[in-house]
Design an enzyme around this catalytic site. Sequence first.
Site: not given
Ligand code: ATP
Length: 332
Positions: A113, A195, A198
């Site tokens: 970040k 990755k 969201k």
């Molecule tokens: P943001 O974009 O707001 O950072 P995010 O989509 O990366 O959010 P998180 O809320 O950070 O999702 O993650 C929720 C859970 O899902 C965590 O346990 C994270 O490790 C898992 N997770 C999120 N994205 C993935 C992914 N692409 N593959 C596997 N696990 C994931």
Amino acid sequence: MSKKRIFSGIKPTGELTLGSYIGAIKNWIDLQQEYQCLYCIVDMHAITIRNDPAVLRRRSLEQLAQYIACGLDPEQNIIYFQSHVPQHAELSWILGCYSMLGELNRMTQFKDKVKKGSENLNAGIYTYPVLMAADILLFQSDLVPVGEDQKQHVELCRDIAIRFNSIYGETFTIPEPFIPKVGARIKSLTDPLNKMSKSDDDPQGSVFLMDSPDSIMKKFKRAVTDMENRVAFDPEKQPGISNLMTIYSSATGKSFDEISAEFDGKGYGTFKVAVAESVIELLRPIREKTEKLLEDKSYLAEIYRNGARRASELAEPTLKLVTERIGFVPKG
Ligand code: ATP
Ligand code: LTN
């Protein structure tokens, strides 16, 4: 003997993706019988970014409905909003005094970040992993089912707990991360080196749990692949195809060998449609159940009120022990 404990949470910062489902929620469902589980909507973590208040409220309720629609039993599990249980914030302050600046400086999520030069680099982003450690340690959790990106945060949580225990004697259970063997890091469909998330700027790269079948099919048809023209698991050379294989394997339970054999000589077009269909069928009942649950807000309120009460009761003995150990005068 009492059951071992699980804590996990997701921040309501956007629409839940297939990545969070495969990386985290799928394991929550599998583990709910064997463990005593707390599954939280971590809204206090969500305010490290700016949200429209109405949107945050809506997303938080939607996420609660989605937890249940994915198959979490609200009787068996404790499901609640983090902000409803003040012990999270109390323990977080205390643990902050046992977390070192050097440790927080090393967190990759924070470093990313800073590198991106995000406009709103607030102190909450920096102390985010301390609040996460408090979430976990407050309940003496044994296991933390998360995707791979959260492993470093769980390791920091362990270090903080070990440090505290070594100063004051056994106080916290040392938790273990629980990361899936397949699907620990689902990649973006449009950029398979990154990755799926969201908050991705490109919504075509992420499949959301509430996406319509049409939109899911379109996203998979457009997924980035390669010129090799073989369905083989090789994340280095074929990151896009390997990602699709991981998704297909998680949705159907088939192994990579079975998938390669099934699509031998069939071309990427056929494979993409099959992956899309498996995901459409996986998500259809979740979407339909979420929509239904959102029609009855009083049922959802009953779940989160009950969840917060149970979580608060479980948290109290730990907080009492911690405050005693560090030398605060007991409330009496
Ligand atoms: P943001 O974009 O707001 O950072 P995010 O989509 O990366 O959010 P998180 O809320 O950070 O999702 O993650 C929720 C859970 O899902 C965590 O346990 C994270 O490790 C898992 N997770 C999120 N994205 C993935 C992914 N692409 N593959 C596997 N696990 C994931
Ligand atoms: N940081 C996590 C969300 C989270 C969490 C937790 C996960 C907050 N507290 C405690 C497991 C246990 C994320 O998904 N970004």
